[in-house]
Design an enzyme around this catalytic site. Structure first.
Site, mmCIF file in Angstrom:
data_model
loop_
_atom_site.group_PDB
_atom_site.id
_atom_site.type_symbol
_atom_site.label_atom_id
_atom_site.label_comp_id
_atom_site.label_asym_id
_atom_site.label_seq_id
_atom_site.Cartn_x
_atom_site.Cartn_y
_atom_site.Cartn_z
ATOM 1 N N HIS A 54 0.843 -1.196 0.000
ATOM 2 C CA HIS A 54 0.000 0.000 0.000
ATOM 3 C C HIS A 54 0.882 1.251 0.000
ATOM 4 O O HIS A 54 2.050 1.200 0.399
ATOM 5 C CB HIS A 54 -0.904 0.020 1.218
ATOM 6 C CG HIS A 54 -2.002 -0.997 1.169
ATOM 7 N ND1 HIS A 54 -3.134 -0.896 1.960
ATOM 8 C CD2 HIS A 54 -2.157 -2.116 0.430
ATOM 9 C CE1 HIS A 54 -3.928 -1.914 1.708
ATOM 10 N NE2 HIS A 54 -3.349 -2.677 0.784
ATOM 11 N N GLU A 56 0.960 3.963 1.882
ATOM 12 C CA GLU A 56 1.503 4.396 3.169
ATOM 13 C C GLU A 56 2.649 3.504 3.616
ATOM 14 O O GLU A 56 3.681 3.990 4.094
ATOM 15 C CB GLU A 56 0.401 4.398 4.241
ATOM 16 C CG GLU A 56 -0.730 5.355 3.957
ATOM 17 C CD GLU A 56 -1.884 4.764 3.159
ATOM 18 O OE1 GLU A 56 -2.991 5.300 3.242
ATOM 19 O OE2 GLU A 56 -1.676 3.747 2.446
ATOM 20 N N CYS A 84 -6.112 2.420 5.628
ATOM 21 C CA CYS A 84 -6.780 1.162 5.942
ATOM 22 C C CYS A 84 -6.251 0.645 7.286
ATOM 23 O O CYS A 84 -5.281 1.184 7.822
ATOM 24 C CB CYS A 84 -6.523 0.139 4.827
ATOM 25 S SG CYS A 84 -4.858 -0.573 4.861
ATOM 26 N N CYS A 87 -2.406 -0.104 7.209
ATOM 27 C CA CYS A 87 -1.597 1.106 7.156
ATOM 28 C C CYS A 87 -1.703 1.900 8.449
ATOM 29 O O CYS A 87 -0.726 2.490 8.912
ATOM 30 C CB CYS A 87 -2.005 1.952 5.953
ATOM 31 S SG CYS A 87 -1.632 1.148 4.380
#
Length: 157
Positions: A54, A56, A84, A87
């Site tokens: 992801h 992040e 999310c 993250c």
């Protein structure tokens, strides 16, 4: 305030550019320290076949490598979307003190990125989760923690 907007615009730019290049979903992030971008990250789930890639997490990994530390307590994170659960956890583990986000998790859900079920799963007793979980060999596993606890060279993080 103007710098904050520019940092967010960079996260948004990355989200669009890298999505259009086929790396993954429309997510971008930048880590900022003392008014300077230290690292840029973007979603690479599709490109790497890595569900943890992801934006992040990518930005945090790059920032830690650049700064040679696992604590980013003097950094801020600008991300194109509210993080999310994974993250969110990474942000806390990195000790980032402030996060700015563009889209909300509701905005993400509206286009197919709905993480709410994960939040719900985290609240359930482990035996009720969708993913089957069963504790196994706790009396053997605890040895690693016991050794860690008495290790005089351990680094707390």
């Amino acid at each position: 305030m103007e710098n904050k907007k520019e940092f967010m615009r960079e996260a948004i730019r990355l989200s669009i550019e890298k999505m259009n290049e086929g790396f993954g979903g429309p997510f971008g992030a930048v880590v900022v320290r003392n008014g300077e971008i230290i690292a840029r990250g973007f979603n690479q789930v599709l490109a790497t076949n890595d569900p943890t890639a992801h934006a992040e997490v990518d930005a945090i990994r790059k920032a830690c490598a650049t700064l040679q530390t696992y604590h980013l307590n003097d950094c801020e994170l600008y991300t194109s979307c509210e993080p999310c659960p994974m993250c969110f956890g990474a942000i806390y583990w990195a000790h980032i003190q402030k996060v700015y986000y563009g889209n909300t998790k509701q905005d993400a859900a509206a286009v197919g990125f709905d993480d709410n079920f994960i939040y719900e799963e985290l609240e359930k007793p482990r035996h009720e989760c969708q993913v089957a979980m069963e504790q196994l060999l706790p009396e053997e596993a605890i040895v690693a923690f016991q050794e860690w606890n008495k290790n005089p060279h351990k680094s707390e993080y």
